[in-house]
Design a protein around this motif. Structure first.
Motif, PDB file in Angstrom:
ATOM      1  N   MET A 160       0.836  -1.197   0.000  1.00 48.45           N
ATOM      2  CA  MET A 160       0.000   0.000   0.000  1.00 48.45           C
ATOM      3  C   MET A 160       0.872   1.248   0.000  1.00 48.45           C
ATOM      4  SD  MET A 160      -3.028  -1.067   2.692  1.00 48.45           S
ATOM      5  CE  MET A 160      -3.652   0.631   2.715  1.00 48.45           C
ATOM      6  N   GLY A 161       2.012   1.170   0.681  1.00 49.07           N
ATOM      7  CA  GLY A 161       2.941   2.299   0.689  1.00 49.07           C
ATOM      8  C   GLY A 161       3.499   2.588  -0.691  1.00 49.07           C
ATOM      9  N   VAL A 162       3.790   1.521  -1.454  1.00 53.04           N
ATOM     10  CA  VAL A 162       4.291   1.705  -2.821  1.00 53.04           C
ATOM     11  C   VAL A 162       3.239   2.393  -3.686  1.00 53.04           C
ATOM     12  CG1 VAL A 162       5.019   0.509  -4.924  1.00 53.04           C
ATOM     13  CG2 VAL A 162       5.867  -0.254  -2.688  1.00 53.04           C
ATOM     14  N   VAL A 163       1.981   1.953  -3.544  1.00 50.30           N
ATOM     15  CA  VAL A 163       0.889   2.588  -4.294  1.00 50.30           C
ATOM     16  C   VAL A 163       0.780   4.059  -3.912  1.00 50.30           C
ATOM     17  CG1 VAL A 163      -1.606   2.598  -4.682  1.00 50.30           C
ATOM     18  CG2 VAL A 163      -0.380   0.419  -4.519  1.00 50.30           C
ATOM     19  N   LEU A 165       3.174   5.967  -2.839  1.00 49.22           N
ATOM     20  CA  LEU A 165       4.319   6.680  -3.412  1.00 49.22           C
ATOM     21  C   LEU A 165       4.068   7.039  -4.874  1.00 49.22           C
ATOM     22  CD1 LEU A 165       7.449   4.743  -2.054  1.00 49.22           C
ATOM     23  CD2 LEU A 165       6.734   7.068  -1.462  1.00 49.22           C
ATOM     24  N   ILE A 166       3.489   6.088  -5.605  1.00 49.52           N
ATOM     25  CA  ILE A 166       3.210   6.334  -7.025  1.00 49.52           C
ATOM     26  C   ILE A 166       2.211   7.480  -7.179  1.00 49.52           C
ATOM     27  CG2 ILE A 166       2.198   5.348  -9.113  1.00 49.52           C
ATOM     28  CD1 ILE A 166       3.267   2.623  -8.182  1.00 49.52           C
ATOM     29  N   ILE A 167       1.154   7.446  -6.381  1.00 54.90           N
ATOM     30  CA  ILE A 167       0.132   8.501  -6.458  1.00 54.90           C
ATOM     31  C   ILE A 167       0.727   9.848  -6.067  1.00 54.90           C
ATOM     32  CG2 ILE A 167      -2.042   9.326  -5.471  1.00 54.90           C
ATOM     33  CD1 ILE A 167      -2.866   6.393  -5.142  1.00 54.90           C
ATOM     34  N   ALA A 168       1.504   9.861  -4.976  1.00 54.13           N
ATOM     35  CA  ALA A 168       2.106  11.112  -4.512  1.00 54.13           C
ATOM     36  C   ALA A 168       3.082  11.663  -5.543  1.00 54.13           C
ATOM     37  CB  ALA A 168       2.813  10.887  -3.177  1.00 54.13           C
ATOM     38  N   LEU A 187      10.168   8.433   2.551  1.00 53.32           N
ATOM     39  CA  LEU A 187       9.282   7.281   2.686  1.00 53.32           C
ATOM     40  C   LEU A 187       9.670   6.163   1.714  1.00 53.32           C
ATOM     41  CD1 LEU A 187       5.825   9.069   3.093  1.00 53.32           C
ATOM     42  CD2 LEU A 187       7.121   7.854   4.848  1.00 53.32           C
ATOM     43  N   GLY A 188      10.138   6.566   0.539  1.00 53.78           N
ATOM     44  CA  GLY A 188      10.549   5.574  -0.449  1.00 53.78           C
ATOM     45  C   GLY A 188      11.699   4.714   0.056  1.00 53.78           C
ATOM     46  N   VAL A 189      12.683   5.352   0.695  1.00 56.34           N
ATOM     47  CA  VAL A 189      13.810   4.601   1.256  1.00 56.34           C
ATOM     48  C   VAL A 189      13.319   3.624   2.308  1.00 56.34           C
ATOM     49  CG1 VAL A 189      15.918   4.770   2.617  1.00 56.34           C
ATOM     50  CG2 VAL A 189      15.511   6.397   0.771  1.00 56.34           C
ATOM     51  N   LEU A 190      12.435   4.083   3.202  1.00 59.05           N
ATOM     52  CA  LEU A 190      11.930   3.234   4.280  1.00 59.05           C
ATOM     53  C   LEU A 190      11.100   2.068   3.739  1.00 59.05           C
ATOM     54  CD1 LEU A 190      10.817   5.820   7.003  1.00 59.05           C
ATOM     55  CD2 LEU A 190      12.926   4.485   6.903  1.00 59.05           C
ATOM     56  N   ILE A 232      17.081  -1.270  -6.667  1.00 63.21           N
ATOM     57  CA  ILE A 232      17.138  -0.109  -7.557  1.00 63.21           C
ATOM     58  C   ILE A 232      16.285   1.039  -7.025  1.00 63.21           C
ATOM     59  CG2 ILE A 232      16.443   0.749  -9.831  1.00 63.21           C
ATOM     60  CD1 ILE A 232      19.103  -0.715  -9.858  1.00 63.21           C
ATOM     61  N   ASN A 233      15.093   0.725  -6.523  1.00 62.06           N
ATOM     62  CA  ASN A 233      14.234   1.786  -5.994  1.00 62.06           C
ATOM     63  C   ASN A 233      14.825   2.411  -4.739  1.00 62.06           C
ATOM     64  OD1 ASN A 233      11.547   2.143  -7.510  1.00 62.06           O
ATOM     65  ND2 ASN A 233      11.763  -0.076  -7.429  1.00 62.06           N
TER      66      ASN A 233
END
Length: 247
Positions: A160-163, A165-168, A187-190, A232-233
């Protein structure tokens, strides 16, 4: 009453479990698990290495500029994504050889796409970020492999966090907010740090289901793809903090 000799003759000693057999089975299982995980890490590391070499050579040749703007930018950016979806949804249909070819093609195209970071950041800061990511990835993956704590509960939250991130990220394409960009990077790193540990544990547990089957080869490739994407991310989000701009 039957004496000891009669009892001994009637007993089928071959059916009595022995401690040595259990130890041998455990050693065989552990050796198989190590080989399975090592294959995943080898694929993953080789894919990252291929991406890095292609990115560096493309940047040095001057072709990175052509991938930074224009139609080729979208082709190079979207092609790896298309391959990921094809591999994920067509895993059962494709052969192991086909999945291997798609994986290497994906790593190559990612190299072309990531060559553009050399236009934005200095080579030294890119290298420093890469090695920092490699160290963090190794520690997180080791944690996921060795921990007794069940990380599956975090899986849904992380996805859900990845989703999110994409929206943000899409929203910030229009807002161009520096503060939001920093929050997304943090947040992406975490999130991808968590996914590294989660995916490692998940792959370890999947071994029980696929060992001894023809399906294991496909799982190795897909597992390498998942860990590659985590690496990579995490690298790209961390680069936004550690990268020194050429400007």
């Amino acid at each position: 009453m039957a004496d000891w000799n009669d009892t001994k003759q009637r007993t089928n000693w071959s059916s009595v479990p022995r401690a040595g057999d259990a130890v041998a089975r455990r050693e065989t299982y552990d050796a198989g698990l190590r080989s399975y995980m090592l294959s995943i890490y080898n694929y993953m590391a080789s894919g990252v290495l291929l991406t890095g070499i292609v990115a560096l050579l493309t940047a040095q040749s001057g072709l990175a500029v052509t991938f930074a703007t224009g139609p080729l930018m979208w082709l190079v950016a979207l092609s790896p994504l298309a391959i990921v979806f094809a591999m994920s949804f067509g895993m059962n249909k494709f052969s192991k050889t086909a999945l291997q070819a798609m994986y290497w093609g994906f790593a190559f195209l990612m190299g072309l796409s990531l060559s553009t970071i050399f236009l934005v950041y200095t080579g030294a800061s890119i290298a420093a970020t890469f090695f920092a990511t490699a160290g963090a990835f190794a520690g997180l993956s080791l944690f996921g492999y060795t921990t007794k704590k069940d990380l599956s509960a975090f899986g849904t939250f992380l996805i859900m966090g990845v989703v999110g991130l994409i929206i943000a990220s899409i929203v910030n394409m229009f807002m161009q907010s520096t503060g939001l960009a920093l929050a997304i990077s943090f947040l992406g790193v975490l999130i991808f740090a968590g996914l590294t540990a989660y995916d490692t544990q998940k792959l370890k547990r999947i071994y029980d289901q696929v060992r001894g089957t023809e399906f294991m080869g496909k799982v190795v490739i897909m597992g390498a793809l998942n860990l590659y994407l985590d690496f990579i991310n995490m690298f790209l989000f961390l680069l936004r903090f550690m990268g020194n701009s050429r400007g």
